[in-house]
Scaffold this motif. Structure first.
Motif, PDB file in Angstrom:
ATOM      1  N   GLU A   1     -27.166   6.857 -21.845  1.00 22.81           N
ATOM      2  CA  GLU A   1     -26.761   8.162 -21.325  1.00 22.81           C
ATOM      3  C   GLU A   1     -27.942   8.867 -20.664  1.00 22.81           C
ATOM      4  O   GLU A   1     -27.814   9.407 -19.555  1.00 22.81           O
ATOM      5  CB  GLU A   1     -26.205   9.025 -22.446  1.00 22.81           C
ATOM      6  CG  GLU A   1     -25.761  10.407 -21.966  1.00 22.81           C
ATOM      7  CD  GLU A   1     -25.310  11.312 -23.094  1.00 22.81           C
ATOM      8  OE1 GLU A   1     -24.377  12.098 -22.875  1.00 22.81           O
ATOM      9  OE2 GLU A   1     -25.899  11.235 -24.189  1.00 22.81           O
TER      10      GLU A   1
ATOM     11  N   PHE B   1     -28.755   7.139 -17.444  1.00 23.67           N
ATOM     12  CA  PHE B   1     -27.754   7.411 -16.423  1.00 23.67           C
ATOM     13  C   PHE B   1     -27.929   8.813 -15.845  1.00 23.67           C
ATOM     14  O   PHE B   1     -27.861   9.002 -14.632  1.00 23.67           O
ATOM     15  CB  PHE B   1     -26.342   7.258 -16.976  1.00 23.67           C
ATOM     16  CG  PHE B   1     -25.301   7.623 -15.958  1.00 23.67           C
ATOM     17  CD1 PHE B   1     -25.004   6.755 -14.924  1.00 23.67           C
ATOM     18  CD2 PHE B   1     -24.684   8.863 -15.994  1.00 23.67           C
ATOM     19  CE1 PHE B   1     -24.090   7.115 -13.945  1.00 23.67           C
ATOM     20  CE2 PHE B   1     -23.770   9.225 -15.024  1.00 23.67           C
ATOM     21  CZ  PHE B   1     -23.472   8.338 -14.001  1.00 23.67           C
TER      22      PHE B   1
ATOM     23  N   ASP C   1     -16.637  12.434 -22.748  1.00 26.71           N
ATOM     24  CA  ASP C   1     -17.394  11.467 -23.543  1.00 26.71           C
ATOM     25  C   ASP C   1     -16.907  10.049 -23.275  1.00 26.71           C
ATOM     26  O   ASP C   1     -15.804   9.845 -22.763  1.00 26.71           O
ATOM     27  CB  ASP C   1     -17.247  11.768 -25.039  1.00 26.71           C
ATOM     28  CG  ASP C   1     -17.734  13.166 -25.392  1.00 26.71           C
ATOM     29  OD1 ASP C   1     -18.847  13.515 -24.951  1.00 26.71           O
ATOM     30  OD2 ASP C   1     -17.008  13.882 -26.084  1.00 26.71           O
ATOM     31  N   ILE C   2     -17.732   9.084 -23.658  1.00 24.84           N
ATOM     32  CA  ILE C   2     -17.304   7.696 -23.576  1.00 24.84           C
ATOM     33  C   ILE C   2     -16.800   7.249 -24.955  1.00 24.84           C
ATOM     34  O   ILE C   2     -17.167   7.818 -25.976  1.00 24.84           O
ATOM     35  CB  ILE C   2     -18.436   6.765 -23.086  1.00 24.84           C
ATOM     36  CG1 ILE C   2     -19.520   6.595 -24.163  1.00 24.84           C
ATOM     37  CG2 ILE C   2     -19.034   7.265 -21.782  1.00 24.84           C
ATOM     38  CD1 ILE C   2     -20.516   5.482 -23.858  1.00 24.84           C
TER      39      ILE C   2
ATOM     40  N   GLU D   1     -16.992   3.773 -26.337  1.00 29.24           N
ATOM     41  CA  GLU D   1     -17.480   2.424 -26.030  1.00 29.24           C
ATOM     42  C   GLU D   1     -16.676   1.322 -26.699  1.00 29.24           C
ATOM     43  O   GLU D   1     -16.418   0.275 -26.087  1.00 29.24           O
ATOM     44  CB  GLU D   1     -18.956   2.310 -26.404  1.00 29.24           C
ATOM     45  CG  GLU D   1     -19.252   2.633 -27.859  1.00 29.24           C
ATOM     46  CD  GLU D   1     -20.708   2.983 -28.099  1.00 29.24           C
ATOM     47  OE1 GLU D   1     -21.449   2.108 -28.563  1.00 29.24           O
ATOM     48  OE2 GLU D   1     -21.088   4.137 -27.831  1.00 29.24           O
TER      49      GLU D   1
ATOM     50  N   TRP E   1     -23.998   1.911 -19.657  1.00 24.75           N
ATOM     51  CA  TRP E   1     -24.346   2.654 -18.446  1.00 24.75           C
ATOM     52  C   TRP E   1     -23.132   2.778 -17.537  1.00 24.75           C
ATOM     53  O   TRP E   1     -22.849   3.852 -16.990  1.00 24.75           O
ATOM     54  CB  TRP E   1     -25.486   1.953 -17.717  1.00 24.75           C
ATOM     55  CG  TRP E   1     -26.115   2.729 -16.607  1.00 24.75           C
ATOM     56  CD1 TRP E   1     -27.249   3.488 -16.679  1.00 24.75           C
ATOM     57  CD2 TRP E   1     -25.661   2.816 -15.238  1.00 24.75           C
ATOM     58  NE1 TRP E   1     -27.520   4.045 -15.441  1.00 24.75           N
ATOM     59  CE2 TRP E   1     -26.564   3.653 -14.545  1.00 24.75           C
ATOM     60  CE3 TRP E   1     -24.586   2.270 -14.548  1.00 24.75           C
ATOM     61  CZ2 TRP E   1     -26.419   3.950 -13.202  1.00 24.75           C
ATOM     62  CZ3 TRP E   1     -24.430   2.574 -13.190  1.00 24.75           C
ATOM     63  CH2 TRP E   1     -25.342   3.400 -12.539  1.00 24.75           C
TER      64      TRP E   1
ATOM     65  N   CYS F   1     -20.015   2.730 -18.394  1.00 18.62           N
ATOM     66  CA  CYS F   1     -19.057   3.670 -18.979  1.00 18.62           C
ATOM     67  C   CYS F   1     -19.389   5.099 -18.572  1.00 18.62           C
ATOM     68  O   CYS F   1     -18.495   5.878 -18.179  1.00 18.62           O
ATOM     69  CB  CYS F   1     -19.062   3.542 -20.505  1.00 18.62           C
ATOM     70  SG  CYS F   1     -18.272   2.044 -21.143  1.00 18.62           S
ATOM     71  N   TYR F   2     -20.665   5.455 -18.660  1.00 20.59           N
ATOM     72  CA  TYR F   2     -21.074   6.798 -18.230  1.00 20.59           C
ATOM     73  C   TYR F   2     -20.840   6.992 -16.737  1.00 20.59           C
ATOM     74  O   TYR F   2     -20.440   8.073 -16.293  1.00 20.59           O
ATOM     75  CB  TYR F   2     -22.545   7.043 -18.570  1.00 20.59           C
ATOM     76  CG  TYR F   2     -22.791   7.246 -20.039  1.00 20.59           C
ATOM     77  CD1 TYR F   2     -22.314   8.383 -20.691  1.00 20.59           C
ATOM     78  CD2 TYR F   2     -23.482   6.306 -20.790  1.00 20.59           C
ATOM     79  CE1 TYR F   2     -22.522   8.568 -22.054  1.00 20.59           C
ATOM     80  CE2 TYR F   2     -23.694   6.482 -22.150  1.00 20.59           C
ATOM     81  CZ  TYR F   2     -23.214   7.613 -22.772  1.00 20.59           C
ATOM     82  OH  TYR F   2     -23.410   7.792 -24.122  1.00 20.59           O
TER      83      TYR F   2
ATOM     84  N   TRP G   1     -18.585   9.984 -14.989  1.00 20.81           N
ATOM     85  CA  TRP G   1     -19.216  10.876 -14.012  1.00 20.81           C
ATOM     86  C   TRP G   1     -18.493  10.823 -12.666  1.00 20.81           C
ATOM     87  O   TRP G   1     -18.227  11.858 -12.052  1.00 20.81           O
ATOM     88  CB  TRP G   1     -20.679  10.489 -13.834  1.00 20.81           C
ATOM     89  CG  TRP G   1     -21.437  11.355 -12.872  1.00 20.81           C
ATOM     90  CD1 TRP G   1     -22.081  12.521 -13.152  1.00 20.81           C
ATOM     91  CD2 TRP G   1     -21.628  11.127 -11.465  1.00 20.81           C
ATOM     92  NE1 TRP G   1     -22.662  13.038 -12.008  1.00 20.81           N
ATOM     93  CE2 TRP G   1     -22.402  12.200 -10.965  1.00 20.81           C
ATOM     94  CE3 TRP G   1     -21.226  10.112 -10.598  1.00 20.81           C
ATOM     95  CZ2 TRP G   1     -22.770  12.283  -9.636  1.00 20.81           C
ATOM     96  CZ3 TRP G   1     -21.587  10.196  -9.260  1.00 20.81           C
ATOM     97  CH2 TRP G   1     -22.364  11.275  -8.785  1.00 20.81           C
TER      98      TRP G   1
END
Length: 200
Positions: free
Chosen positions: A11, A14, A81-82, A84, A173, A175-176, A180
């Motif tokens: 996070e 990223f 939020d992710i 994972e 990464w 996922c973020y 975004w």
């Protein structure tokens, strides 16, 4: 939801990599979308996000992952939020270099130390040689080498029942990046649907 240590690192990395980022909507036709973003004036850390009914693919410098769950995958990933572990269950294809999961050396080391400590507390008296052998455990060459190098002692017999893996940095990464990009997309759609002078 507790965030793993590696997820926190991903996070942070990223967020740093999104400074001066520009997003371009290349195609936007219902569930068929193609977004591209990169640092202005460079191709560094470029990302493409493509959707079609039931699928979302992310590709670029940080790898390639394909997800499938619901018809509109933007709706699936939309939020702050992710998730994972849940999202990993929806991966249909993962990056050929790093994949989805990897051996977690830290977890393996903690398990060995905890196993030895618990054996001592339980009164085991045959650990002197085992402690010396434990110093030679191979944590550097993946999960198979780790298991192969474990001392042949009863206290380690349940090693294969434990999960010594974590999600890869690239997967986290990405996922973020998805979260975004969807936020940026939604923001751009909001701007285009707000008429001048509305005060919104």
């Amino acid at each position: 939801m507790n965030m793993s240590k590696l997820a926190k690192v991903a996070e942070k990395y990223f967020i740093e990599s999104t400074v001066d980022r520009s997003m371009e909507i290349i195609h936007d036709d219902g569930l068929y979308r193609h977004l591209k973003y990169y640092k202005a004036g460079t191709r560094c850390m470029g990302v493409h996000i493509t959707t079609w009914p039931g699928y979302l693919a992310i590709s670029g410098d940080m790898g390639c992952y394909v997800f499938a769950r619901i018809n509109d995958m933007f709706e699936f990933f939309r939020g702050d939020d992710i998730n994972e572990s849940y999202w990993a269950e929806k991966v249909q294809a993962s990056d050929k270099c790093d994949g989805l999961r990897e051996f977690d050396e830290d977890t393996a080391r903690e398990w060995v130390a905890d196993t030895l400590r618990q054996a001592k507390e339980d009164g085991a008296t045959d650990l002197d040689d085992i402690e010396d052998e434990a110093e030679m455990i191979n944590y550097d060459d993946g999960i198979i080498r780790f298991h192969d190098s474990l001392p042949a002692h009863r206290i380690f017999r349940d090693a294969w029942d434990n999960n010594f893996e974590r999600y890869t940095f690239r997967y986290l990464w990405c996922c973020y990046a998805i979260v975004w990009a969807i936020k940026e997309y939604d923001h751009s759609k909001c701007l285009t649907t707000t008429a001048p002078g509305d005060g919104k």
